[in-house]
Scaffold this active site. Structure first.
Site, PDB file in Angstrom:
ATOM      1  N   GLU A  43     126.406  27.510  61.603  1.00 35.15           N
ATOM      2  CA  GLU A  43     125.583  27.468  60.335  1.00 35.15           C
ATOM      3  C   GLU A  43     125.563  29.108  60.084  1.00 35.15           C
ATOM      4  O   GLU A  43     125.244  29.311  58.710  1.00 35.15           O
ATOM      5  CB  GLU A  43     124.096  27.167  60.767  1.00 35.15           C
ATOM      6  N   THR A  49     130.285  29.926  53.385  1.00 31.54           N
ATOM      7  CA  THR A  49     131.867  29.373  53.514  1.00 31.54           C
ATOM      8  C   THR A  49     131.479  27.843  53.360  1.00 31.54           C
ATOM      9  O   THR A  49     130.616  27.325  54.059  1.00 31.54           O
ATOM     10  CB  THR A  49     132.623  29.790  54.997  1.00 31.54           C
ATOM     11  N   TYR A  88     132.544  38.332  54.160  1.00 29.77           N
ATOM     12  CA  TYR A  88     131.385  38.623  54.414  1.00 29.77           C
ATOM     13  C   TYR A  88     131.033  39.139  55.754  1.00 29.77           C
ATOM     14  O   TYR A  88     130.306  38.662  56.307  1.00 29.77           O
ATOM     15  CB  TYR A  88     130.373  37.611  53.880  1.00 29.77           C
TER      16      TYR A  88
END
Ligand code: SF4
Length: 308
Positions: A43, A49, A88
Site C-alpha cells: 500500500e 505507483t 518519490y
C-alpha cells in the site's frame, strides 16, 4: 441514502462480485492469507505507483527486507537503494521509520486499528483503511481514486468523465453498502473495474457488467468523452525528465557511498546521464537545495552531503 439508491447499489455489488470471481486482476500479493507487513509495503508503494508496476518492485524489496524487524534495523541508504526505480523516495524513508515505530511500540506486530496505523509515518487515512481491509479483513471502507470514480458514476448520472464526488461522500456511500462477508473482494472488485473498464477517460460501458444498473452508462459516447477536462502536469521537466526522477537519482547516489561533495554529485550526474557539466550543475543545484530544505539530506562540515 435513499432506499432506492441503496437497493440499486446492492444489486450492482452482487453483480460486480460475480464478475470479479472470473475477471480479477492477478497480482502476486493477492494470496488468501495476507501478511500485514507485505500489505503495508504494497500500500505504501501504491500511493504513487500503479498496481501493475508494484509487482516489479515488491518481491525485490521483500527479498532484501523480509520482515519488519530487518527493515527497522536496515541502514537508510540500503532502504533507498531497494526502493530505486519507484521514485518519490519520501515513501521509502517513511516506511523505514514506520517499521522502527512498529518494532519499538508494537513488538514488531503491524497494528490493526485505524488510530494506531494513522500514527505511523507515511500512513494516511486511505492507507490505514486499506491495510485494515486487505490485511485484517475489517469492515471498513477504503476509498481510492478507482473506488471514487466507480461509486460516483454508479450513484448518479455524471455529465463528464472528470466529475467525482468528494471522498467523504463516497466514503458514506460505501459504508452504507459494505458486504458482511466479502469486504476485501468488494474493494478489489471496485478497484479492478475502475482500473480496467470504468477508467478515467473513455470508460468501456458497452462491456461493463454494470451497464444496465449504471445511470452514467452513456459516458462512453463521443460527446461525453470530448467533455473530459484535460489536466496539464505542473511538474517541471529538466533535460527531458521530470524533477522527481532527478531527485531520486541524486538521492540514490548520495545514499550509495560516503563523502559526496557538490562537485562529485555533478560529475556523476553529467557522466551517468550524458549532460554538459553546466547542465548537470544547474539540476544538481535545484535538487540539492530542495532535498536539504526538506530534510532528506544534510551538508557536513567538510562540505559533503549525507542522508539526514
Ligand atoms: S457503465 Fe460505464 S460509467 Fe457505469 S460503472 Fe460501467 S464503465 Fe463505469
Amino acid at each position: 441514502m435513499r432506499e432506492s439508491l441503496r437497493a440499486r447499489l446492492i444489486l450492482a455489488q452482487k453483480t460486480l462480485l460475480r464478475w470479479h470471481r472470473r475477471n480479477a486482476r492477478v497480482f502476486s500479493w493477492r494470496h488468501t492469507i495476507r501478511n500485514p507487513y507485505e500489505v503495508l509495503i504494497c500500500e505504501t508503494m501504491g500511493q504513487q505507483t500503479q498496481a501493475s508496476r508494484i509487482e516489479l518492485f515488491l518481491n525485490r524489496f521483500l527479498q532484501v527486507f523480509p520482515t519488519v524487524e530487518i527493515l527497522a534495523e536496515a541502514k537508510q541508504s540500503d532502504v533507498i537503494r531497494a526502493w530505486q526505480g519507484l521514485g518519490y523516495n519520501r515513501r521509502a524513508l517513511n516506511l523505514h521509520k514506520a517499521a522502527q515505530t512498529i518494532v519499538r511500540l508494537y513488538d514488531a506486530i503491524i497494528p490493526n486499528t485505524e488510530k494506531n496505523l494513522l500514527a505511523l509515518p507515511g500512513v494516511g487515512p486511505y492507507t490505514a483503511r486499506a491495510i485494515l481491509v486487505f490485511a485484517f479483513k475489517k469492515q471498513v471502507s477504503a476509498v481510492d481514486v478507482n473506488v471514487s470514480r466507480v461509486l460516483t458514476r454508479l450513484s448518479k448520472k455524471v455529465k463528464t468523465t472528470s466529475e467525482i464526488l468528494a471522498t467523504e461522500k463516497v466514503q458514506t456511500i460505501n459504508i452504507a453498502i459494505l458486504p458482511k462477508r466479502n469486504n476485501r473482494e468488494w474493494h478489489e472488485a471496485l478497484m479492478d473495474l475502475g482500473a480496467t473498464i470504468c477508467i478515467k477517460r473513455n470508460p468501456k460501458c458497452s462491456i461493463c457488467p454494470l451497464n444496465t444498473l449504471c445511470p452514467s452508462s452513456s459516458l462512453e459516447s463521443k460527446k461525453s468523452a470530448s467533455a473530459v477536462i484535460k489536466k496539464t502536469s505542473t511538474e517541471k521537466i529538466y533535460f527531458g525528465q521530470p524533477k522527481r526522477i532527478w531527485r531520486g537519482r541524486i538521492l540514490a547516489f548520495i545514499a550509495s557511498t560516503k563523502k559526496k561533495t557538490f562537485d562529485t554529485i555533478c560529475e556523476f550526474t553529467a557522466k551517468e546521464y550524458m549532460l554538459e557539466r553546466s547542465d548537470a550543475s544547474s539540476i544538481c543545484t535545484v535538487v540539492i537545495k530542495e532535498l536539504t530544505g526538506e530534510g532528506f539530506i544534510t551538508k557536513r562540515a567538510d562540505g559533503s552531503y549525507e542522508l539526514a
